[in-house]
Design a protein around this motif. Structure first.
Motif, PDB file in Angstrom:
ATOM      1  N   LYS A  32      71.565  22.237   3.295  1.00 21.50           N
ATOM      2  CA  LYS A  32      70.217  22.413   2.774  1.00 21.50           C
ATOM      3  C   LYS A  32      69.237  22.333   3.946  1.00 21.50           C
ATOM      4  N   PRO A  33      68.409  23.355   4.148  1.00 24.17           N
ATOM      5  CA  PRO A  33      67.511  23.358   5.305  1.00 24.17           C
ATOM      6  C   PRO A  33      66.376  22.346   5.156  1.00 24.17           C
ATOM      7  N   ASP A  34      65.817  21.936   6.283  1.00 21.84           N
ATOM      8  CA  ASP A  34      64.658  21.046   6.267  1.00 21.84           C
ATOM      9  C   ASP A  34      63.445  21.778   5.709  1.00 21.84           C
ATOM     10  N   ALA A  35      62.621  21.057   4.995  1.00 24.46           N
ATOM     11  CA  ALA A  35      61.430  21.673   4.408  1.00 24.46           C
ATOM     12  C   ALA A  35      60.345  21.923   5.453  1.00 24.46           C
ATOM     13  N   LEU A  36      60.193  21.017   6.397  1.00 30.20           N
ATOM     14  CA  LEU A  36      59.108  21.100   7.375  1.00 30.20           C
ATOM     15  C   LEU A  36      59.670  21.403   8.755  1.00 30.20           C
ATOM     16  N   THR A  37      59.164  22.469   9.393  1.00 26.82           N
ATOM     17  CA  THR A  37      59.576  22.812  10.755  1.00 26.82           C
ATOM     18  C   THR A  37      58.343  23.102  11.606  1.00 26.82           C
ATOM     19  N   PHE A  38      58.478  22.889  12.884  1.00 28.34           N
ATOM     20  CA  PHE A  38      57.399  23.108  13.843  1.00 28.34           C
ATOM     21  C   PHE A  38      57.910  24.042  14.934  1.00 28.34           C
ATOM     22  N   ASN A  39      57.079  24.989  15.346  1.00 30.83           N
ATOM     23  CA  ASN A  39      57.427  25.935  16.396  1.00 30.83           C
ATOM     24  C   ASN A  39      56.347  25.899  17.463  1.00 30.83           C
ATOM     25  N   TYR A  58      59.219  30.943  26.586  1.00 38.88           N
ATOM     26  CA  TYR A  58      59.971  29.805  26.073  1.00 38.88           C
ATOM     27  C   TYR A  58      59.491  29.500  24.659  1.00 38.88           C
ATOM     28  N   ASP A  59      60.422  29.238  23.757  1.00 42.31           N
ATOM     29  CA  ASP A  59      60.093  28.844  22.388  1.00 42.31           C
ATOM     30  C   ASP A  59      60.972  27.679  21.976  1.00 42.31           C
ATOM     31  N   ALA A  60      60.430  26.797  21.145  1.00 37.14           N
ATOM     32  CA  ALA A  60      61.198  25.675  20.598  1.00 37.14           C
ATOM     33  C   ALA A  60      60.901  25.567  19.108  1.00 37.14           C
ATOM     34  N   ASP A  61      61.950  25.376  18.317  1.00 34.87           N
ATOM     35  CA  ASP A  61      61.834  25.092  16.886  1.00 34.87           C
ATOM     36  C   ASP A  61      62.328  23.670  16.677  1.00 34.87           C
ATOM     37  N   VAL A  62      61.537  22.856  15.981  1.00 33.56           N
ATOM     38  CA  VAL A  62      61.858  21.451  15.805  1.00 33.56           C
ATOM     39  C   VAL A  62      61.806  21.105  14.318  1.00 33.56           C
ATOM     40  N   ALA A  63      62.862  20.443  13.842  1.00 33.67           N
ATOM     41  CA  ALA A  63      62.912  19.898  12.483  1.00 33.67           C
ATOM     42  C   ALA A  63      63.615  18.551  12.576  1.00 33.67           C
ATOM     43  N   SER A  64      63.669  17.834  11.469  1.00 33.90           N
ATOM     44  CA  SER A  64      64.269  16.496  11.527  1.00 33.90           C
ATOM     45  C   SER A  64      65.762  16.545  11.815  1.00 33.90           C
ATOM     46  N   SER A  65      66.437  17.644  11.464  1.00 32.22           N
ATOM     47  CA  SER A  65      67.883  17.695  11.660  1.00 32.22           C
ATOM     48  C   SER A  65      68.336  18.658  12.764  1.00 32.22           C
ATOM     49  N   TYR A  66      67.418  19.336  13.436  1.00 31.23           N
ATOM     50  CA  TYR A  66      67.843  20.220  14.519  1.00 31.23           C
ATOM     51  C   TYR A  66      66.710  20.468  15.514  1.00 31.23           C
ATOM     52  N   LEU A  67      67.116  20.937  16.691  1.00 28.78           N
ATOM     53  CA  LEU A  67      66.196  21.324  17.753  1.00 28.78           C
ATOM     54  C   LEU A  67      66.747  22.595  18.372  1.00 28.78           C
ATOM     55  N   SER A  68      65.952  23.648  18.420  1.00 27.92           N
ATOM     56  CA  SER A  68      66.401  24.930  18.935  1.00 27.92           C
ATOM     57  C   SER A  68      65.494  25.361  20.091  1.00 27.92           C
ATOM     58  N   HIS A  69      66.096  25.818  21.191  1.00 30.38           N
ATOM     59  CA  HIS A  69      65.352  26.306  22.352  1.00 30.38           C
ATOM     60  C   HIS A  69      65.729  27.764  22.606  1.00 30.38           C
ATOM     61  N   SER A  70      64.774  28.539  23.086  1.00 29.26           N
ATOM     62  CA  SER A  70      65.088  29.886  23.563  1.00 29.26           C
ATOM     63  C   SER A  70      64.225  30.193  24.789  1.00 29.26           C
ATOM     64  N   LEU A  71      64.833  30.885  25.732  1.00 29.73           N
ATOM     65  CA  LEU A  71      64.153  31.277  26.960  1.00 29.73           C
ATOM     66  C   LEU A  71      64.510  32.735  27.215  1.00 29.73           C
ATOM     67  N   SER A  72      63.499  33.544  27.477  1.00 32.16           N
ATOM     68  CA  SER A  72      63.754  34.959  27.731  1.00 32.16           C
ATOM     69  C   SER A  72      62.887  35.431  28.893  1.00 32.16           C
ATOM     70  N   ALA A  73      63.367  36.506  29.525  1.00 34.32           N
ATOM     71  CA  ALA A  73      62.626  37.130  30.626  1.00 34.32           C
ATOM     72  C   ALA A  73      62.641  38.631  30.433  1.00 34.32           C
ATOM     73  N   ASN A  74      61.602  39.295  30.884  1.00 34.49           N
ATOM     74  CA  ASN A  74      61.484  40.742  30.752  1.00 34.49           C
ATOM     75  C   ASN A  74      60.936  41.321  32.052  1.00 34.49           C
ATOM     76  N   LEU A  75      61.610  42.327  32.570  1.00 33.67           N
ATOM     77  CA  LEU A  75      61.169  43.022  33.771  1.00 33.67           C
ATOM     78  C   LEU A  75      60.948  44.486  33.379  1.00 33.67           C
ATOM     79  N   SER A  76      59.742  44.989  33.641  1.00 34.89           N
ATOM     80  CA  SER A  76      59.402  46.372  33.286  1.00 34.89           C
ATOM     81  C   SER A  76      58.984  47.145  34.527  1.00 34.89           C
ATOM     82  N   PHE A  77      59.466  48.363  34.610  1.00 35.98           N
ATOM     83  CA  PHE A  77      59.089  49.264  35.686  1.00 35.98           C
ATOM     84  C   PHE A  77      58.705  50.606  35.081  1.00 35.98           C
ATOM     85  N   LEU A  78      57.475  51.026  35.283  1.00 36.18           N
ATOM     86  CA  LEU A  78      56.997  52.306  34.768  1.00 36.18           C
ATOM     87  C   LEU A  78      57.276  53.398  35.791  1.00 36.18           C
ATOM     88  N   PHE A  79      57.782  54.525  35.323  1.00 39.96           N
ATOM     89  CA  PHE A  79      58.020  55.638  36.234  1.00 39.96           C
ATOM     90  C   PHE A  79      57.524  56.925  35.636  1.00 39.96           C
TER      91      PHE A  79
END
Length: 79
Positions: A32-39, A58-79
């Motif tokens: 059963k998922p937590d009712a309240l989450t914070f991002n 960077y993003d983090a999702d926080v609830a009483s029963s879990y903690l989730s992290h994500s990190l991403s990078a993007n490189l763009s080159f226009l031609f």
């Protein structure tokens, strides 16, 4: 930067009925998922000239029963 607060009013656990080819079956119930989450998160963006850019996020999702992290990078080159 971003931040958010979410409340799940349904809070229903996932449920699956499994039927096998030999006639057997069973039920699988998820947690059963937590009712309240914070991002919260932040992103940095760099521009190099007119054609090249780089970002990191960077993003983090926080609830009483879990903690989730994500990190991403993007490189763009226009031609």
């Amino acid at each position: 930067m971003n931040a958010g607060l979410a409340y799940d009013i349904s809070r229903s656990a996932d449920k699956a009925d499994v039927a096998l080819t030999n006639g057997a079956g069973y039920i699988v119930e998820g947690a059963k998922p937590d009712a309240l989450t914070f991002n919260a998160g932040a992103e940095i963006y760099w521009v190099f000239g007119r054609k090249l850019s780089l970002s990191a996020k960077y993003d983090a999702d926080v609830a009483s029963s879990y903690l989730s992290h994500s990190l991403s990078a993007n490189l763009s080159f226009l031609f």
